[in-house]
Design a protein around this motif. Structure first.
Motif, short mmCIF file in Angstrom:
data_model
loop_
_atom_site.label_atom_id
_atom_site.label_comp_id
_atom_site.label_asym_id
_atom_site.label_seq_id
_atom_site.Cartn_x
_atom_site.Cartn_y
_atom_site.Cartn_z
N TRP A 176 0.80 -1.23 0.00
CA TRP A 176 0.00 0.00 0.00
C TRP A 176 0.83 1.28 0.00
CZ3 TRP A 176 0.55 -2.64 4.72
CH2 TRP A 176 1.06 -1.91 5.79
N ALA A 230 -2.70 -4.36 -4.61
CA ALA A 230 -3.73 -5.05 -3.85
C ALA A 230 -4.46 -6.11 -4.65
CB ALA A 230 -4.73 -4.03 -3.31
N PRO A 235 -5.52 -8.48 -1.17
CA PRO A 235 -4.33 -7.79 -0.67
C PRO A 235 -3.70 -8.54 0.49
CG PRO A 235 -6.33 -6.67 0.06
CD PRO A 235 -6.76 -7.71 -0.92
#
Length: 275
Positions: free
Chosen positions: A30, A42, A65
């Protein structure tokens, strides 16, 4: 698109190289620091690793993810290995292949990952389908550019090419068919790491007693991290990293390469080109 990492060295928990570092692959899903294309990885993740006494790697892959998989945290804490390859995925195009599209791809003792994208997929690489057998095509793990590139590499490996030659020839072939491709490839069979830097970032780290790491980007601020120049083939053992320039499509002879060998704990040193 994507981030990946490979480790070769003393046996360690998977999390030592994937979760624990402040900017490890887990966080890169992320908040990558050096990713030039895409922002969030993700669209799946995977890790492959080798257990003591078994030459065939295990794999754990999921379509979602990495941060949403609580089971992975336990696995990474207790599973130990002397070699791993892991990746988090930012899909080039949407698809229905789920975890089958997540690296690492595998065959026999090999694990493989592709960080990048092939413009115009699948039309741009359709002419290369004729270089593969029907069995190769029907055995594709997923219907995406990375799985197809893996099939091209695997065909060369099965034909007897060494890992470096298989990656170098595949990169050149795909780059010629689809100009502008980003082809950072990562391959291991448990006793070495082979990679290409072609259109995206690649780094390596060798430290005394801790083996070798090759990654899309550094997972910490250790000053021993070294960036791999673009258009370069990297071959790494537990103690040495060798860098060789890659030919551009249409180039009939490569410039005289200077192979840079880095021994764990020591500065880079130049070698005369091999003939």
């Amino acid at each position: 698109m994507c981030r990946h990492v490979a480790y070769l060295g003393p046996e360690e928990p998977l999390g030592r190289y994937l979760v624990t570092p402040p900017h490890g692959l887990y966080r890169q899903s992320w908040a990558p620091r050096r990713q030039q294309y895409g922002t969030v990885n993700a669209d799946g993740f995977g890790v492959g690793w080798y257990a003591a006494g078994d030459p065939l790697p295990a794999r754990y892959r999921r379509a979602g993810p990495i941060w949403a998989d609580l089971s992975f945290a336990d696995l990474a804490r207790v599973a130990r290995t002397s070699c791993l390859l892991a990746a988090v995925r930012d899909a080039t195009l949407s698809g229905a292949d789920g975890e089958a599209a997540a690296a690492p791809f595998a065959s026999g003792t090999w694990l493989f990952s592709h960080n990048g994208a092939v413009p115009g997929w699948p039309d741009s690489l359709a002419p290369l389908a004729g270089t593969l057998s029907a069995t190769d095509l029907l055995s594709l793990e997923a219907r995406n550019d990375s799985a197809f590139v893996w099939a091209l590499v695997l065909a060369r490996l099965r034909a007897g090419d060494d890992e470096g030659q298989a990656l170098a020839d595949t990169v050149r072939e795909v780059a010629e068919a689809a100009p502008g491709s980003r082809l950072n490839l990562l391959l291991t069979s448990g006793d070495s790491i082979t990679a290409t830097a072609w259109g995206d970032t690649l780094w390596y780290l060798t430290t005394p007693g801790h083996g070798t790491v090759v990654a899309s980007e550094p997972y910490d601020d250790d000053p021993l991290w070294r960036e791999v120049p673009d258009r370069t083939l990297l071959v790494a053992s537990r103690t040495d990293v060798t860098l060789t320039p890659l030919k551009e499509p249409g180039e009939t002879s490569a410039p005289s390469p200077t192979l840079e060998s880095t021994r764990a704990g020591g500065p880079p040193s130049s070698k005369e080109p091999r003939t």
